[in-house]
Motif scaffolding. Structure first.
Motif, PDB file in Angstrom:
ATOM      1  N   CYS A   1     -31.152  19.426 -39.955  1.00  0.00           N
ATOM      2  CA  CYS A   1     -30.957  18.103 -39.344  1.00  0.00           C
ATOM      3  C   CYS A   1     -29.598  18.044 -38.655  1.00  0.00           C
ATOM      4  O   CYS A   1     -29.360  17.210 -37.797  1.00  0.00           O
ATOM      5  CB  CYS A   1     -31.079  16.991 -40.378  1.00  0.00           C
ATOM      6  SG  CYS A   1     -29.646  16.795 -41.467  1.00  0.00           S
ATOM      7  N   ARG A   2     -28.727  18.934 -39.065  1.00  0.00           N
ATOM      8  CA  ARG A   2     -27.396  19.106 -38.479  1.00  0.00           C
ATOM      9  C   ARG A   2     -26.471  17.911 -38.693  1.00  0.00           C
ATOM     10  O   ARG A   2     -25.504  17.719 -37.969  1.00  0.00           O
ATOM     11  CB  ARG A   2     -27.494  19.479 -37.002  1.00  0.00           C
ATOM     12  CG  ARG A   2     -28.319  20.751 -36.824  1.00  0.00           C
ATOM     13  CD  ARG A   2     -28.117  21.372 -35.490  1.00  0.00           C
ATOM     14  NE  ARG A   2     -28.884  20.712 -34.454  1.00  0.00           N
ATOM     15  CZ  ARG A   2     -28.943  21.137 -33.195  1.00  0.00           C
ATOM     16  NH1 ARG A   2     -28.276  22.197 -32.836  1.00  0.00           N
ATOM     17  NH2 ARG A   2     -29.663  20.499 -32.296  1.00  0.00           N
ATOM     18  N   GLY A   3     -26.806  17.117 -39.720  1.00  0.00           N
ATOM     19  CA  GLY A   3     -25.875  16.067 -40.123  1.00  0.00           C
ATOM     20  C   GLY A   3     -24.525  16.682 -40.474  1.00  0.00           C
ATOM     21  O   GLY A   3     -23.475  16.123 -40.166  1.00  0.00           O
ATOM     22  N   CYS A   4     -24.561  17.859 -41.107  1.00  0.00           N
ATOM     23  CA  CYS A   4     -23.315  18.499 -41.542  1.00  0.00           C
ATOM     24  C   CYS A   4     -22.442  18.861 -40.340  1.00  0.00           C
ATOM     25  O   CYS A   4     -21.225  18.704 -40.377  1.00  0.00           O
ATOM     26  CB  CYS A   4     -23.616  19.732 -42.387  1.00  0.00           C
ATOM     27  SG  CYS A   4     -24.681  20.953 -41.599  1.00  0.00           S
TER      28      CYS A   4
ATOM     29  N   ILE B   1     -17.104   6.477 -40.209  1.00  0.00           N
ATOM     30  CA  ILE B   1     -18.340   5.945 -40.788  1.00  0.00           C
ATOM     31  C   ILE B   1     -19.035   7.109 -41.478  1.00  0.00           C
ATOM     32  O   ILE B   1     -19.239   8.164 -40.880  1.00  0.00           O
ATOM     33  CB  ILE B   1     -19.279   5.331 -39.720  1.00  0.00           C
ATOM     34  CG1 ILE B   1     -18.573   4.183 -38.978  1.00  0.00           C
ATOM     35  CG2 ILE B   1     -20.570   4.828 -40.380  1.00  0.00           C
ATOM     36  CD1 ILE B   1     -19.437   3.493 -37.927  1.00  0.00           C
ATOM     37  N   GLU B   2     -19.372   6.903 -42.739  1.00  0.00           N
ATOM     38  CA  GLU B   2     -20.081   7.967 -43.450  1.00  0.00           C
ATOM     39  C   GLU B   2     -21.105   7.372 -44.400  1.00  0.00           C
ATOM     40  O   GLU B   2     -21.123   6.165 -44.641  1.00  0.00           O
ATOM     41  CB  GLU B   2     -19.091   8.868 -44.192  1.00  0.00           C
ATOM     42  CG  GLU B   2     -18.283   8.190 -45.283  1.00  0.00           C
ATOM     43  CD  GLU B   2     -17.289   9.160 -45.918  1.00  0.00           C
ATOM     44  OE1 GLU B   2     -16.461   9.725 -45.179  1.00  0.00           O
ATOM     45  OE2 GLU B   2     -17.349   9.345 -47.144  1.00  0.00           O
ATOM     46  N   GLY B   3     -21.966   8.223 -44.928  1.00  0.00           N
ATOM     47  CA  GLY B   3     -23.040   7.778 -45.803  1.00  0.00           C
ATOM     48  C   GLY B   3     -22.514   7.066 -47.035  1.00  0.00           C
ATOM     49  O   GLY B   3     -21.450   7.403 -47.555  1.00  0.00           O
TER      50      GLY B   3
ATOM     51  N   GLY C   1     -26.841   9.625 -37.566  1.00  0.00           N
ATOM     52  CA  GLY C   1     -26.134   8.729 -38.481  1.00  0.00           C
ATOM     53  C   GLY C   1     -24.694   9.170 -38.680  1.00  0.00           C
ATOM     54  O   GLY C   1     -23.775   8.342 -38.731  1.00  0.00           O
ATOM     55  N   ALA C   2     -24.496  10.479 -38.772  1.00  0.00           N
ATOM     56  CA  ALA C   2     -23.145  10.996 -38.990  1.00  0.00           C
ATOM     57  C   ALA C   2     -22.264  10.745 -37.773  1.00  0.00           C
ATOM     58  O   ALA C   2     -21.037  10.747 -37.869  1.00  0.00           O
ATOM     59  CB  ALA C   2     -23.200  12.492 -39.303  1.00  0.00           C
TER      60      ALA C   2
END
Lengths: 806, 241, 192
Positions: free
Chosen positions: B15-18, C75-77, C92-93
């Motif tokens: 998802c490449r959120g990281c 902004i983070e989870g 979202g990130a």
């Protein structure tokens, strides 16, 4: 979703079909992964191997647009192998109902077909009733007219060979999927479906979902933890905006909009079908309370019994005429629409057949475009092949602020209403949408005070949702929940004027309650804003309901139809993952779907106070035979309007006979046309959102997905001499665009009835405005403006294209 | 107590959120990229990109796999780059977390030597020769928070915690998958603070998934000699791979 | 609002130790390390939000500077959100990059018929002008009765699309205004 996101962890088998959850709902995989670690099987059916497929236990490809054939084969497999959840099917569905003797299905057409009007007379899609008006049932399910036997007959044609010939999925793959999923028919097993636009964006969209709903009913998967039918909605508040009635056909709370034939309020209050079955709750019989309370919320003190609570002020449709998206742009293209609001939307890229949409915009006298960034809709007058000096449209582009700069609630796919708070102030002179709407409303009221046509609804509209000259979302949230407009006694409970209604059970049809949306009653009560709750504790059944975290409609029920999760005595079918159970004379666990006692008492005798579990249907039972749709009571495979085959191998009826068609010169099609030999489909990438109108102006996301692309198999790449990474042209009967070729193992040619069929896919996340090169265009330039006969959602998931080297 | 990552590629959905969370927390600018016929982007680590999720399409035993590998600094237990640098003002190891940290002082060192000493090809230099790479979100970790990439990961692909706990988790996950995937392994688990679990030959995931001395380079060979005890152990690992 | 947090990792004595170690190395690293270990969010206001993209409904924490321009720092989870437990996808990130974005529209813009450029206008002017255009179109097109002679009280000359990007409360007042005006062409994302 009938269930909710966390509940995915409770499933034994998750079918992901018509959606790409790993890419478009990435965090769902938190709970899917947990289910897998607990031993669940994940099945993914998709024309293309995706990031979802990469994590699935079983991946099966299919030709886009053939889901009913695929799932119809599963219905046949379940029935042939006697895998149905028998007690559930008998007690909780209409499987045992006897259908009208005149109902028939013949070579692709159901009884009642009117070839001239191109629609069905549905009068034979009904049930046989007894002398009291209750549907006749054959509890032995032997009668030929029994729903289950008609179902069996209908899907008898959907054998493995035939299904494989249509879908291109191999018989072995079909069988593996069928066997794995059908195993959830066991009482202590749960199977769920995650679908999205891969099912809805077809001329058979609703029937795709119906086919799966039938499977879920046959396997006893509705109402249980880890089960249900779960639509993965694509926008943060598309559930809420639907709930709040931002659609032509419904008022808030799914109250069908009235047409001109319903002249009087009393006609509207009487329109619902009544059930004569004492065991059917038929919840919609309460609709009059919701209608009157809604009118009170709109017009406040100005709505009274004397003036039909303002009903005459409300706009009415023409009976049977759709005013949907496709119709709207068809009319705009033809020039009948003069003024237009595009509020938080980008139709120049999101509308199918976007060339038609863009041309339509140029016919407007004025347009208001409200968004965070400039977009292809607001700036259509300077778009590709458009000469500004020729465009007369006056355009207003209003800057909305970002969600974190304002306060209010949104509702997720699992029906959870969640409150958001303001962090920074709106940037520059941008404003919350609520302020823009309020200011515009105030100005309109001011203008109509000076006179105008039919000013009453505008002048009488209750419009007191500001505090300190700013929009106050709390005031609206309280209005949506509803309150008592005078002292009211309901049963033995007394409520003071001005107090909030605790739930929709207290709403009245005499004007003593005001409620903006009955399904949200209970969300903002005298106890406070339920959507802002953040309690970490789970419910006693420990299945991840978190009942005091946010608030779910209706009445904070987390799994709807949950009365079907228990046997007729009220005991859970699955003791480990129970949702509700009848204990010591009451229901415990989730909020039950109706508080009545179980069908059978402890003494084994039927309880006369009991009610059937599917309370929103007239007869109280799950509808395997569904008489309410425009295209048939059972789903039937029809080819997409544009397809690669010359006939429908299931019947003589090639495409859906009732699909929505439009007739302008921009509505062109090419089926089985050698100029457009490949099946095209559209989707999103994980890194952009919808048309990209919020994400394409963001450097971090553009870094990840910088350009429009078309994915194709290595075989097609070789055939066309196209190398990975080079720019190509994709064209359809409606338009063309240039993009980057992604030649991949993840698409494979399919054998359809002995012929090799290639499929290609494109994201619809791009448009000419961003990136500023102006070269990355919308996939919707290629898609057709035809629609589902029920929802009129366009068929953007299956159409025909060509791909050529530049 | 020193820290470690466990990267469970078996549940990574790319998802490449990281990748983005890393840039967000570190205020790193985006790179201008093009679509090169793959979802993978940017094409490589850089001074502004500390993390790239590698995405490889591989047919293994007649079945298509899409292998995802979130590439980042391994924070070696005996970091060759630290030895090569030889200047604790420029490259040092945080004694609490074990993070290998590069400072602005790296610009005074021979960047290419340091880069080539890395068995995983991680450090990248800016125009002025300053080096950068993953810093384990040392600021967050010291304040009791997860590194950004770990916090943002939905599936449990990215894990972080005490070294012992991570090793146990890695071993547990390996045991879970081993019967179904006999080739499954933990990569260089004894030598690094970022332990990856792969189901198949790690080279299929990414060229530098395991420590490599394949680019015959004196500095790197020397570095590897220091890093891995004895050298034969690494050689056998490489052969296995 | 109520933020009850938080189940972040426990680092035994870490915060104190972090700054203490520099001395033990035998040289002074404190400026570098002190900087590295101070959270950029330390003095920020915290608010919770729900991600504005897909409908999973993930929770996030917004850190807004209490000083200077009062803009978003991070902004983070949200680790206490029961759905996402701190996780966010790439979109979202990147939320901070949506808010603090140089491409955002900051003022109402107007494009006159046949004009080739946008022109910046004030809110007052824009709202007034839009309201007058709405009224003129509505009044000219208003249909009291349809072809069948039924009372319909509507206009089909104005249409609206949107929006799933609005909050519930905004959606509700928007539909109320549109229906009071007599619109029937009311559509949004759910239809496509």
């Amino acid at each position: 979703m009938t269930n909710h996101w966390i509940d995915l962890k409770n499933s034994d088998c998750i079918l992901i079909m018509g959606s790409n959850a790993a890419e478009n709902h990435p965090i769902s995989f938190k709970w899917i992964t947990e289910a897998q670690k607990n031993g669940a099987k994940v099945i993914n059916v998709d024309p293309r191997f995706t990031r979802t497929s990469s994590k699935s236990d079983i991946y099966a490809p299919l030709r886009s647009g053939t889901d009913i054939a695929f799932l119809g084969g599963m219905i046949k497999f379940i029935l042939d192998n006697k895998l149905i959840a028998e007690e559930y099917v008998l007690n909780y569905t209409n499987a045992s109902f006897l259908v009208n003797k005149d109902y028939s299905f013949n070579d692709g057409l159901f009884s009642g077909w009117d070839a001239k009007a191109k629609k069905y007379d549905r009068s034979t899609w009904t049930f046989q009733l007894d002398a009291n008006g209750v549907p006749l049932r054959d509890l032995m399910m032997k009668d030929n007219l029994c729903v289950i036997n008609l179902l069996k007959k209908h899907y008898d044609r959907y054998n493995l060979k035939q299904v494989s010939k249509i879908t291109g999925t191999s018989e072995a793959e079909l069988l593996e999927v069928y066997k794995t999923y059908a195993a959830t028919g066991a009482n202590d097993k749960a199977g769920t479906i995650m679908y999205a636009m891969g099912w809805t964006q077809h001329t058979v969209g609703v029937q795709n979902i119906r086919t799966m709903s039938i499977i879920q009913l046959l396997l006893g998967n509705m109402g249980i933890a880890g089960g249900g039918v779960n639509a993965l909605r694509g926008e943060s508040n598309v559930q809420g905006s639907t709930d709040q009635g931002l659609l032509f056909h419904i008022w808030p709370g799914y109250i069908p909009s009235p047409n001109g034939k319903i002249a009087k309020l009393e006609d509207m209050l009487k329109r619902r079908a009544q059930s004569k079955d004492p065991l059917s709750l038929n919840w919609w019989q309460n609709e009059p309370k919701y209608i009157v309370s809604f009118l009170k919320s709109l017009f406040g003190d100005k709505a009274s019994a004397e003036n039909e609570f303002g009903y005459p002020w409300m706009p009415k449709l023409d009976e049977g005429k759709p005013y949907s998206w496709l119709d709207l742009f068809d009319e705009m293209y033809k020039g009948s629409i003069k003024g237009f609001f595009a509020w938080g939307m980008n139709p120049a890229c999101s509308g199918s057949n976007a060339t038609k949409v863009r041309k339509a915009l140029a016919n407007l006298e004025w347009m208001v475009n409200v968004n965070l960034f400039d977009n292809e809709t607001g700036s259509f007058w300077k778009g590709p092949e458009t000469i500004p000096e020729n465009v007369a449209t006056e355009v207003f582009m209003l800057p909305a602020c970002v969600s974190v700069e304002k306060e209010g609630s949104i509702s997720n796919s699992g029906r959870w209403m969640q409150w958001r708070y303001a962090g920074p102030k709106p940037l520059g002179n941008s404003l919350p949408d609520g302020d823009i709407i309020m200011e515009l409303g105030l100005k309109l009221k001011e203008l109509y005070k000076e006179g105008g046509v039919f000013p009453d609804p505008i002048l009488n509209l209750k419009w007191d949702y500001m505090a300190d000259h700013k929009f106050d979302p709390h005031k609206v949230a309280k209005q949506i929940n509803g309150f008592f407009v005078k002292d009211v006694k309901v049963g033995d409970q007394e409520f003071k004027m001005g107090s909030q209604v605790p739930s929709f059970a207290f709403l009245q049809n005499d004007g003593s309650t005001s409620c903006g949306n009955w399904v949200y009653a209970g969300s903002y009560t005298d106890k406070g804003n339920m959507s802002a709750r953040r309690k970490q504790e789970d419910a006693p059944n420990k299945i991840g309901l978190y009942p005091e975290f946010a608030w779910a409609w209706p009445v904070n029920r987390r799994i709807i139809y949950n009365r079907a999760a228990v046997d007729p005595k009220g005991q859970p079918y699955d003791a480990k993952r129970w949702v509700i159970q009848w204990k010591d004379g009451k229901w415990i666990g989730d909020v039950p779907d109706g508080g009545q006692p179980p069908l059978v008492g402890p003494d084994g005798q039927p309880d006369p106070k009991a009610k059937h579990p599917f309370i929103m249907t007239v007869h109280g039972l799950g509808q395997i035979f569904g008489p309410g749709l425009n295209d048939g009571p059972f789903p039937e495979h029809y080819e997409p309007l544009e397809c690669p085959v010359e006939k429908n191998f299931m019947s003589s009826q090639f495409t859906s006979p009732t699909a929505a068609h439009y007739g302008t010169s921009a509505d062109t099609f090419a089926t089985c046309d050698p100029r457009y030999p490949y099946v095209g489909t559209t989707y999103r990438v994980s890194e952009h959102w919808q048309t990209g109108l919020l994400t394409r102006p963001q450097p971090w996301l553009m870094e990840l997905q910088p350009q429009m692309f078309v994915e194709m198999s290595e075989e097609l790449g070789a055939l066309k001499g196209i190398r990975n990474g080079e720019r190509v042209k994709v064209s359809s009967a409606r338009g063309s665009l240039e993009c980057t070729a992604v030649v991949t193992k993840r698409f494979k040619p399919m054998k359809i009835a002995g012929t090799v069929v290639h499929q290609v896919g494109m994201p619809y996340n791009y448009g000419w405005r961003w990136p500023t090169s102006g070269k990355e265009e919308s996939a919707n330039l290629l898609t057709p403006s035809v629609g589902d006969p029920n929802t009129r959602i366009p068929e953007t998931k299956a159409f025909m294209v060509n791909v050529t080297k530049l | 107590m020193s820290k470690a990552f466990f990267v469970d590629t078996t549940v990574c959905t790319a998802c490449r959120g990281c990748q983005v969370a890393c840039k967000q927390w570190h205020n790193l600018p985006a790179e201008l990229t093009t679509n090169r016929g793959t979802n993978e982007n940017p094409p490589d680590l850089s001074f502004d990109t500390y993390k790239v999720v590698r995405m490889r399409e591989e047919v293994i035993q007649k079945k298509l796999n899409w292998l995802f590998f979130p590439e980042q600094c391994r924070h070696c237990l005996s970091p060759p780059c630290l030895d090569t640098a030889g200047d604790p003002r420029a490259v040092y190891k945080d004694e609490v977390t074990g993070a290998v940290i590069y400072t602005a002082e790296t610009r005074f060192l021979n960047a290419d030597d340091i880069i080539s000493s890395c068995p995983y090809n991680i450090p990248r230099k800016s125009a002025d020769g300053t080096l950068a790479k993953c810093d384990m979100c040392n600021d967050r970790v010291h304040n009791g928070m997860m590194p950004s990439c770990v916090q943002t990961c939905p599936t449990g692909a990215m894990n972080f915690g005490d070294e012992k706990e991570m090793k146990e988790l890695a071993q547990k996950r390996l045991n879970d998958v081993k019967s179904r995937y006999p080739e499954a392994k933990l990569l260089d688990a004894e030598d690094v603070r970022v332990i990856y679990l792969t189901l198949y030959d790690p080279k299929l995931y990414f060229k530098y998934a395991v420590a490599s001395n394949s680019d015959v380079n004196l500095t790197r060979q020397l570095a590897l000699k220091k890093m891995f005890r004895p050298l034969t152990a690494i050689a056998s690992r490489v052969l296995q791979a | 609002m109520e933020v009850t947090r938080r189940d972040f990792i426990k680092i035994t004595g870490a915060t104190a130790a972090g700054l203490a170690v520099s001395g033990s190395l035998g040289f002074d690293l404190s400026p570098v390390k002190a900087h590295a270990q101070m959270l950029k969010t330390k003095y920020a206001k915290e608010t919770t939000t729900i991600c504005c993209y897909c409908a999973v409904g993930c929770g996030a924490i917004v850190h807004t500077s209490k000083k200077g321009d009062g803009r978003v720092i991070n902004i983070e989870g949200d680790p206490d959100h029961v759905i996402n437990r701190g996780a966010l996808c790439s979109k979202g990130a990147a939320l901070a990059g949506l808010v603090e974005n140089e491409n955002r529209l900051l003022n109402p813009m107007y494009r006159a018929p046949y004009a080739t450029e946008w022109k910046e206008v004030t809110w007052d002017w824009a709202i007034d002008r839009i309201a007058r255009r709405v009224k003129a179109t509505r009044d000219a097109s208003f249909t009291a009765t349809n072809a069948a002679g039924q009372t319909v009280n509507r206009t089909t000359a104005i249409a609206s699309v949107g929006s799933a990007a609005l909050d519930n409360e905004e959606c509700w007042i928007y539909q109320a205004m549109l229906r009071a005006l007599g619109l029937v062409y009311i559509e949004h994302q759910a239809r496509i």
